[in-house]
Design a protein around this motif. Structure first.
Motif, PDB file in Angstrom:
ATOM      1  N   LYS A 138       0.739  -1.251   0.192  1.00 48.30           N
ATOM      2  CA  LYS A 138       0.080   0.026   0.097  1.00 48.30           C
ATOM      3  C   LYS A 138       0.794   1.371   0.079  1.00 48.30           C
ATOM      4  O   LYS A 138       1.846   1.270   0.768  1.00 48.30           O
ATOM      5  CB  LYS A 138      -0.909   0.153   1.187  1.00 48.30           C
ATOM      6  N   VAL A 139       0.505   2.387  -0.827  1.00 46.25           N
ATOM      7  CA  VAL A 139       1.258   3.525  -0.916  1.00 46.25           C
ATOM      8  C   VAL A 139       0.261   4.450  -0.860  1.00 46.25           C
ATOM      9  O   VAL A 139      -0.729   4.708  -1.313  1.00 46.25           O
ATOM     10  CB  VAL A 139       2.078   3.585  -2.389  1.00 46.25           C
ATOM     11  N   SER A 140       0.728   5.685   0.049  1.00 46.60           N
ATOM     12  CA  SER A 140      -0.244   6.891  -0.085  1.00 46.60           C
ATOM     13  C   SER A 140       0.406   7.950  -0.804  1.00 46.60           C
ATOM     14  O   SER A 140       1.644   7.847  -0.967  1.00 46.60           O
ATOM     15  CB  SER A 140      -0.518   7.132   1.354  1.00 46.60           C
ATOM     16  N   GLY A 141      -0.333   8.805  -1.072  1.00 45.41           N
ATOM     17  CA  GLY A 141       0.223   9.904  -1.945  1.00 45.41           C
ATOM     18  C   GLY A 141      -0.175   9.986  -3.707  1.00 45.41           C
ATOM     19  O   GLY A 141       0.405  10.865  -4.137  1.00 45.41           O
ATOM     20  N   MET A 142      -0.570   8.898  -3.985  1.00 46.45           N
ATOM     21  CA  MET A 142      -0.786   8.796  -5.301  1.00 46.45           C
ATOM     22  C   MET A 142      -2.233   9.479  -5.512  1.00 46.45           C
ATOM     23  O   MET A 142      -3.166   9.183  -4.853  1.00 46.45           O
ATOM     24  CB  MET A 142      -0.934   7.447  -5.745  1.00 46.45           C
ATOM     25  N   LYS A 143      -2.045  10.304  -6.546  1.00 50.61           N
ATOM     26  CA  LYS A 143      -3.307  11.283  -6.883  1.00 50.61           C
ATOM     27  C   LYS A 143      -3.890  11.003  -8.117  1.00 50.61           C
ATOM     28  O   LYS A 143      -4.984  11.615  -8.597  1.00 50.61           O
ATOM     29  CB  LYS A 143      -3.233  12.407  -6.326  1.00 50.61           C
ATOM     30  N   SER A 144      -3.069  10.369  -9.253  1.00 52.74           N
ATOM     31  CA  SER A 144      -3.292  10.547 -10.429  1.00 52.74           C
ATOM     32  C   SER A 144      -2.689   9.166 -11.053  1.00 52.74           C
ATOM     33  O   SER A 144      -1.682   8.738 -10.651  1.00 52.74           O
ATOM     34  CB  SER A 144      -2.887  11.752 -11.263  1.00 52.74           C
ATOM     35  N   PRO A 145      -3.098   9.168 -12.747  1.00 55.93           N
ATOM     36  CA  PRO A 145      -2.215   8.122 -13.403  1.00 55.93           C
ATOM     37  C   PRO A 145      -0.882   8.393 -13.428  1.00 55.93           C
ATOM     38  O   PRO A 145      -0.039   7.627 -13.523  1.00 55.93           O
ATOM     39  CB  PRO A 145      -3.174   8.210 -14.608  1.00 55.93           C
ATOM     40  N   ASP A 146      -0.401   9.851 -13.606  1.00 53.91           N
ATOM     41  CA  ASP A 146       0.755  10.269 -13.583  1.00 53.91           C
ATOM     42  C   ASP A 146       1.705   9.580 -12.377  1.00 53.91           C
ATOM     43  O   ASP A 146       2.774   9.239 -12.502  1.00 53.91           O
ATOM     44  CB  ASP A 146       0.840  11.607 -13.398  1.00 53.91           C
ATOM     45  N   CYS A 147       1.108   9.755 -11.096  1.00 51.62           N
ATOM     46  CA  CYS A 147       1.774   9.050 -10.005  1.00 51.62           C
ATOM     47  C   CYS A 147       2.012   7.774 -10.129  1.00 51.62           C
ATOM     48  O   CYS A 147       3.149   7.004  -9.834  1.00 51.62           O
ATOM     49  CB  CYS A 147       0.947   9.390  -8.833  1.00 51.62           C
ATOM     50  N   ALA A 148       1.267   6.807 -10.557  1.00 49.40           N
ATOM     51  CA  ALA A 148       0.969   5.482 -10.741  1.00 49.40           C
ATOM     52  C   ALA A 148       2.302   5.130 -11.892  1.00 49.40           C
ATOM     53  O   ALA A 148       2.915   4.259 -11.582  1.00 49.40           O
ATOM     54  CB  ALA A 148      -0.170   4.926 -11.327  1.00 49.40           C
TER      55      ALA A 148
ATOM     56  N   GLY B 227       9.080  10.142  -3.769  1.00 51.73           N
ATOM     57  CA  GLY B 227       8.242  11.120  -3.193  1.00 51.73           C
ATOM     58  C   GLY B 227       6.781  10.514  -2.441  1.00 51.73           C
ATOM     59  O   GLY B 227       6.135  11.092  -2.347  1.00 51.73           O
ATOM     60  N   TYR B 228       6.667   9.358  -2.606  1.00 50.34           N
ATOM     61  CA  TYR B 228       5.396   8.663  -2.064  1.00 50.34           C
ATOM     62  C   TYR B 228       5.897   7.983  -0.936  1.00 50.34           C
ATOM     63  O   TYR B 228       6.871   7.537  -0.439  1.00 50.34           O
ATOM     64  CB  TYR B 228       4.895   7.856  -3.263  1.00 50.34           C
ATOM     65  N   GLU B 229       4.868   7.471   0.028  1.00 45.39           N
ATOM     66  CA  GLU B 229       4.751   6.905   1.427  1.00 45.39           C
ATOM     67  C   GLU B 229       4.332   5.528   1.454  1.00 45.39           C
ATOM     68  O   GLU B 229       2.978   5.144   1.440  1.00 45.39           O
ATOM     69  CB  GLU B 229       4.243   7.802   2.276  1.00 45.39           C
TER      70      GLU B 229
ATOM     71  N   GLU C  34      11.728   1.617  -0.144  1.00 44.31           N
ATOM     72  CA  GLU C  34      12.814   2.618  -0.224  1.00 44.31           C
ATOM     73  C   GLU C  34      12.783   3.362  -1.637  1.00 44.31           C
ATOM     74  O   GLU C  34      12.879   4.593  -1.604  1.00 44.31           O
ATOM     75  CB  GLU C  34      14.271   1.961   0.166  1.00 44.31           C
ATOM     76  N   MET C  35      12.783   2.711  -2.550  1.00 42.21           N
ATOM     77  CA  MET C  35      12.858   3.172  -3.979  1.00 42.21           C
ATOM     78  C   MET C  35      11.378   4.268  -4.213  1.00 42.21           C
ATOM     79  O   MET C  35      11.452   5.184  -4.578  1.00 42.21           O
ATOM     80  CB  MET C  35      12.820   2.099  -5.106  1.00 42.21           C
ATOM     81  N   ILE C  36      10.384   3.702  -3.723  1.00 43.46           N
ATOM     82  CA  ILE C  36       9.154   4.305  -3.782  1.00 43.46           C
ATOM     83  C   ILE C  36       9.014   5.504  -2.820  1.00 43.46           C
ATOM     84  O   ILE C  36       8.550   6.652  -3.385  1.00 43.46           O
ATOM     85  CB  ILE C  36       7.794   3.516  -3.141  1.00 43.46           C
TER      86      ILE C  36
ATOM     87  N   GLY D 256      -4.732   2.656  -4.361  1.00 36.83           N
ATOM     88  CA  GLY D 256      -3.053   3.029  -3.632  1.00 36.83           C
ATOM     89  C   GLY D 256      -2.403   1.775  -3.431  1.00 36.83           C
ATOM     90  O   GLY D 256      -1.423   1.511  -2.488  1.00 36.83           O
ATOM     91  N   GLU D 257      -2.519   0.763  -4.366  1.00 39.71           N
ATOM     92  CA  GLU D 257      -1.687  -0.483  -4.325  1.00 39.71           C
ATOM     93  C   GLU D 257      -0.723  -0.628  -5.477  1.00 39.71           C
ATOM     94  O   GLU D 257      -0.839  -0.467  -6.507  1.00 39.71           O
ATOM     95  CB  GLU D 257      -2.572  -1.706  -4.281  1.00 39.71           C
ATOM     96  N   VAL D 258       0.430  -1.312  -5.053  1.00 38.34           N
ATOM     97  CA  VAL D 258       1.447  -1.565  -5.904  1.00 38.34           C
ATOM     98  C   VAL D 258       1.680  -3.172  -5.745  1.00 38.34           C
ATOM     99  O   VAL D 258       2.072  -3.425  -4.623  1.00 38.34           O
ATOM    100  CB  VAL D 258       2.939  -0.739  -5.490  1.00 38.34           C
ATOM    101  N   THR D 259       1.674  -3.641  -6.710  1.00 43.13           N
ATOM    102  CA  THR D 259       1.708  -5.330  -6.999  1.00 43.13           C
ATOM    103  C   THR D 259       3.052  -5.528  -7.916  1.00 43.13           C
ATOM    104  O   THR D 259       3.255  -5.056  -8.811  1.00 43.13           O
ATOM    105  CB  THR D 259       0.524  -5.989  -7.545  1.00 43.13           C
ATOM    106  N   TYR D 260       3.857  -6.210  -7.343  1.00 40.81           N
ATOM    107  CA  TYR D 260       5.036  -6.538  -8.098  1.00 40.81           C
ATOM    108  C   TYR D 260       5.736  -8.006  -7.828  1.00 40.81           C
ATOM    109  O   TYR D 260       5.223  -8.735  -6.657  1.00 40.81           O
ATOM    110  CB  TYR D 260       6.310  -5.724  -7.798  1.00 40.81           C
TER     111      TYR D 260
END
Length: 67
Positions: A5-15, A61-63, A55-57, A38-42
């Motif tokens: 889970k990542v907070s701070g994403m507000k748009s497709p550009d953030c993704a 600039g995201y949390e 750490e990379m995320i 707010g999910e990143v799957t890898y």
């Protein structure tokens, strides 16, 4: 696959930014980012250090949220 889970994403550009950052990590073959949830799957998970991904995320600039 692992999900973070990542907070701070507000748009497709953030993704897209997060996706591009995570793709550069050694061992990452697949990245899916959903800014609405707010999910990143890898993955694959056995090849990737989750602390490095977080750490990379954070450096981008995201949390990343604690599990």
């Amino acid at each position: 696959m692992a999900t973070l889970k990542v907070s701070g994403m507000k748009s497709p550009d953030c993704a897209a930014t997060i996706s591009n950052v995570v793709k550069t990590a050694d061992g990452v073959e697949v990245v899916n980012v959903n800014y609405a949830t707010g999910e990143v799957t890898y993955g694959p998970t056995e090849c990737v250090d989750p602390e490095l991904i977080a750490e990379m995320i954070k450096d981008a600039g995201y949390e990343p949220e604690e599990n």
